[in-house]
Design an enzyme around this catalytic site. Structure first.
Site, PDB file in Angstrom:
ATOM      1  N   GLU A 177       0.545  -1.374  -0.387  1.00 35.20           N
ATOM      2  CA  GLU A 177       0.230   0.124   0.167  1.00 35.20           C
ATOM      3  C   GLU A 177       0.520   1.133  -0.064  1.00 35.20           C
ATOM      4  O   GLU A 177       0.394   2.018  -0.685  1.00 35.20           O
ATOM      5  CB  GLU A 177      -0.752   0.073   1.340  1.00 35.20           C
ATOM      6  CG  GLU A 177      -1.967   1.149   1.789  1.00 35.20           C
ATOM      7  CD  GLU A 177      -1.836   2.952   2.276  1.00 35.20           C
ATOM      8  OE1 GLU A 177      -1.337   3.704   2.429  1.00 35.20           O
ATOM      9  OE2 GLU A 177      -0.380   1.805   3.388  1.00 35.20           O
ATOM     10  N   ASP A 219       0.148   3.965  -3.246  1.00 35.43           N
ATOM     11  CA  ASP A 219       0.343   5.156  -3.047  1.00 35.43           C
ATOM     12  C   ASP A 219       0.756   5.712  -3.940  1.00 35.43           C
ATOM     13  O   ASP A 219       0.144   6.608  -4.243  1.00 35.43           O
ATOM     14  CB  ASP A 219      -0.241   5.776  -1.872  1.00 35.43           C
ATOM     15  CG  ASP A 219      -0.750   7.076  -1.323  1.00 35.43           C
ATOM     16  OD1 ASP A 219      -1.145   7.145  -0.804  1.00 35.43           O
ATOM     17  OD2 ASP A 219       0.775   7.446  -1.125  1.00 35.43           O
ATOM     18  N   GLU A 264      -5.017   0.477  -3.268  1.00 40.68           N
ATOM     19  CA  GLU A 264      -3.344   0.651  -3.410  1.00 40.68           C
ATOM     20  C   GLU A 264      -2.290  -0.426  -3.919  1.00 40.68           C
ATOM     21  O   GLU A 264      -1.252  -0.109  -4.055  1.00 40.68           O
ATOM     22  CB  GLU A 264      -3.091   1.859  -2.230  1.00 40.68           C
ATOM     23  CG  GLU A 264      -4.200   2.863  -2.304  1.00 40.68           C
ATOM     24  CD  GLU A 264      -3.741   4.138  -2.095  1.00 40.68           C
ATOM     25  OE1 GLU A 264      -3.418   5.299  -2.227  1.00 40.68           O
ATOM     26  OE2 GLU A 264      -3.175   4.152  -0.314  1.00 40.68           O
TER      27      GLU A 264
END
Length: 241
Positions: free
Chosen positions: A63, A67, A136
């Site tokens: 993640e 991102d 993400e």
């Protein structure tokens, strides 16, 4: 040995891999070369890994990467679509597509919560924070698996609302035409200067614009920018956008 997945219980790890991972790949329209990356991307920290004797990784590291990849892809896309937009306008679009609500809506669309590996009894169906983070993490997993190109495809096809972009009044005619060309033909409009007349202080530019599968259109303006905008507007009227 049981694996919890939404409301289902799989009696062994192999059953989970075959049934759930394959279905999720179809949902996101991407086939992983390294399936372990997708497994990591959908594993919540509550998952009882010790009992299953498998890797202790969860989605959080992917993640973190996803991102950043999402931010890069969105920024590049918006700069191409809106070549004349100011930073504030670009940021408004960026926040629209990168925010938690947009990611959560996509997660709901593909029923992502049903594929998460969690502790038995957990229900994350309406957990906006976790589901948006897992989207993400999937982006991060795709990046490691095959690189940026497939991340761009995933993001532009699933997380960018092109109807929203078309509907916004902030766009210039050149931006609208460029977005249309990229979406329809994966190419950019071609502008050419045909003529420059008038005196040095009051020049008149004549510019043409060409788009695949359409006739060349020309227009004039008091400077190059205005001439290009006039040509783009003229062609948009012909295309009826």
């Amino acid at each position: 040995m049981e694996v919890a997945q939404s409301n289902k219980i799989f009696k062994n790890w192999q059953g989970y891999r075959i049934v759930c991972i394959g279905k999720l790949e179809k949902q996101i329209n991407y086939k992983f070369k390294n399936i372990a990356l997708l497994e990591e991307a959908i594993t919540h920290s509550s998952f009882q890994k010790n009992k299953l004797k498998i890797d202790k990784k969860n989605y959080e590291r992917l993640e973190f990467l996803g991102d950043r990849v999402l931010g890069l892809v969105l920024s590049e896309y918006l700069l191409k679509i809106f070549p004349e937009a100011k930073e504030g306008v670009l940021d408004n679009y960026f926040q629209k597509f990168a925010n938690q609500d947009n990611l959560f809506n996509y997660a709901k669309k593909i029923n992502l919560s049903k594929f998460l590996k969690t502790q038995k009894g957990d229900n994350l169906e309406n957990n906006k924070s976790i589901l948006s983070d897992v989207v993400e993490s999937i982006i991060g997993a795709i990046y490691i698996d095959t690189g940026l190109k497939n991340c761009k495809s995933f993001i532009t096809n699933n997380l960018i609302d092109k109807d929203f972009i078309y509907s916004k009044p902030e766009k210039h005619p050149k931006s609208i035409l460029q977005e249309y060309c990229l979406h329809q033909y994966n190419t950019l409009p071609k502008y050419s200067i045909l003529n420059k007349s008038g005196n040095e202080h009051q020049p008149i530019y004549e510019v043409s614009v060409y788009v695949k599968n359409h006739d060349v259109v020309s227009a004039t303006g008091a400077n190059l920018k205005k001439a290009e905008e006039a040509a783009a507007t003229k062609l948009l009227n012909i295309i009826k956008i």
